[in-house]
Design a protein around this motif. Structure first.
Motif, short mmCIF file in Angstrom:
data_model
loop_
_atom_site.label_atom_id
_atom_site.label_comp_id
_atom_site.label_asym_id
_atom_site.label_seq_id
_atom_site.Cartn_x
_atom_site.Cartn_y
_atom_site.Cartn_z
N PHE A 121 34.36 3.93 9.01
CA PHE A 121 33.18 3.24 9.53
C PHE A 121 33.33 2.94 11.01
CE2 PHE A 121 35.86 -0.17 7.98
CZ PHE A 121 35.64 -1.26 8.81
N PHE A 122 32.18 2.81 11.66
CA PHE A 122 32.09 2.58 13.08
C PHE A 122 31.24 1.34 13.31
CE2 PHE A 122 32.04 7.08 12.05
CZ PHE A 122 33.17 7.53 12.71
N VAL A 123 31.65 0.51 14.27
CA VAL A 123 30.89 -0.69 14.59
C VAL A 123 30.86 -0.84 16.10
CG1 VAL A 123 30.73 -3.20 14.30
CG2 VAL A 123 31.73 -1.83 12.48
N GLY A 124 29.69 -1.15 16.66
CA GLY A 124 29.67 -1.51 18.06
C GLY A 124 28.69 -0.77 18.93
N ASP A 125 29.01 -0.81 20.21
CA ASP A 125 28.08 -0.44 21.27
C ASP A 125 28.26 1.00 21.74
OD1 ASP A 125 27.12 -3.10 21.20
OD2 ASP A 125 28.79 -3.73 22.47
N ALA A 126 28.07 1.92 20.81
CA ALA A 126 28.13 3.35 21.13
C ALA A 126 27.31 4.10 20.09
CB ALA A 126 29.57 3.85 21.11
N THR A 127 26.90 5.29 20.45
CA THR A 127 26.24 6.19 19.52
C THR A 127 27.23 7.27 19.15
OG1 THR A 127 24.09 5.77 20.54
CG2 THR A 127 24.30 7.77 19.21
N VAL A 128 27.52 7.39 17.86
CA VAL A 128 28.40 8.45 17.38
C VAL A 128 27.55 9.71 17.27
CG1 VAL A 128 29.85 9.27 15.49
CG2 VAL A 128 29.94 6.86 16.18
N LYS A 129 27.94 10.76 17.98
CA LYS A 129 27.20 12.02 17.98
C LYS A 129 27.70 12.96 16.89
CE LYS A 129 24.60 11.25 21.64
NZ LYS A 129 23.16 11.25 21.60
N THR A 130 29.02 13.11 16.78
CA THR A 130 29.60 13.98 15.74
C THR A 130 30.92 13.39 15.25
OG1 THR A 130 30.86 15.36 17.29
CG2 THR A 130 28.62 16.09 16.76
N ILE A 131 31.20 13.65 14.00
CA ILE A 131 32.52 13.38 13.44
C ILE A 131 32.94 14.61 12.66
CG2 ILE A 131 32.20 10.88 13.28
CD1 ILE A 131 32.01 11.32 10.21
N SER A 132 34.24 14.86 12.63
CA SER A 132 34.75 15.96 11.83
C SER A 132 36.12 15.58 11.30
CB SER A 132 34.83 17.26 12.64
OG SER A 132 35.73 17.12 13.72
N VAL A 133 36.42 16.10 10.12
CA VAL A 133 37.75 15.94 9.54
C VAL A 133 38.22 17.35 9.19
CG1 VAL A 133 39.12 15.01 7.64
CG2 VAL A 133 37.29 13.63 8.64
N ASN A 134 39.33 17.74 9.79
CA ASN A 134 39.87 19.08 9.60
C ASN A 134 41.39 19.01 9.54
OD1 ASN A 134 37.44 20.83 9.93
ND2 ASN A 134 37.35 19.73 11.87
N VAL A 135 42.00 20.13 9.19
CA VAL A 135 43.45 20.24 9.29
C VAL A 135 43.79 20.06 10.77
CG1 VAL A 135 45.43 21.77 9.04
CG2 VAL A 135 43.64 21.75 7.29
N ALA A 136 44.78 19.23 11.06
CA ALA A 136 45.11 18.90 12.44
C ALA A 136 45.60 20.13 13.20
CB ALA A 136 46.17 17.81 12.48
N ASP A 137 45.08 20.29 14.42
CA ASP A 137 45.60 21.34 15.29
C ASP A 137 46.62 20.78 16.26
OD1 ASP A 137 44.00 19.93 17.04
OD2 ASP A 137 42.75 21.63 17.62
#
Length: 142
Positions: A121-137
């Motif tokens: 979860f996200f809280v606060g003074d920003a707009t989240v544009k994208t999130i992704s969960v992947n195998v770490a590079d």
């Protein structure tokens, strides 16, 4: 401060959560949280532009039984009001590596000790544009 939730998106060792967003023009704070619920948070990445006595400070913490624990404060502040940002969190078996916009990495222990989290979860003074969960590079530790 709006709460944005992502449920049932599994984060486990070897995976990377990548968050892209834009801070508001006059932000107070913004946080990225990974855990089981709002009461059980494994990692809380809190970007504080101007919050109480904290000015331009990055704080990382965790929450157990709805109580914040000992926070870690990080020097430097690679964030700018009104600007885009990217933060990546790589989940290792016993730590979280937080990759910041300036290329530095903050390390935080997995104090809850679990090997799987399904609540972001996200809280606060920003707009989240994208999130992704992947195998770490990025390198992960065992």
């Amino acid at each position: 401060m709006d709460l944005v939730e992502v449920k049932n998106l599994i984060v486990k060792p070897g995976m990377e959560l990548k968050v892209n967003g834009v801070f508001d023009a006059n932000p107070e704070r913004f946080s990225i949280n990974v855990g089981h619920s709002t009461q059980e948070v494994a990692v809380h990445v809190d970007v504080r532009f101007s919050y109480g006595n904290d000015k331009r400070l990055l704080v990382i913490n965790h929450k157990t039984d709805d109580k914040w624990q000992e926070e870690q404060r990080y020097p430097g502040f690679p964030f700018t009001e009104g600007q885009a940002f990217q933060v990546s969190i790589v989940f290792n078996f016993d730590t979280f590596d937080i990759y910041l916009p300036d290329g530095k990495v903050a390390h935080f222990p997995n104090r809850l000790g679990d090997q799987e989290y399904k609540y972001i979860f996200f809280v606060g003074d920003a707009t989240v544009k994208t999130i992704s969960v992947n195998v770490a590079d990025k390198p992960t530790k065992r």
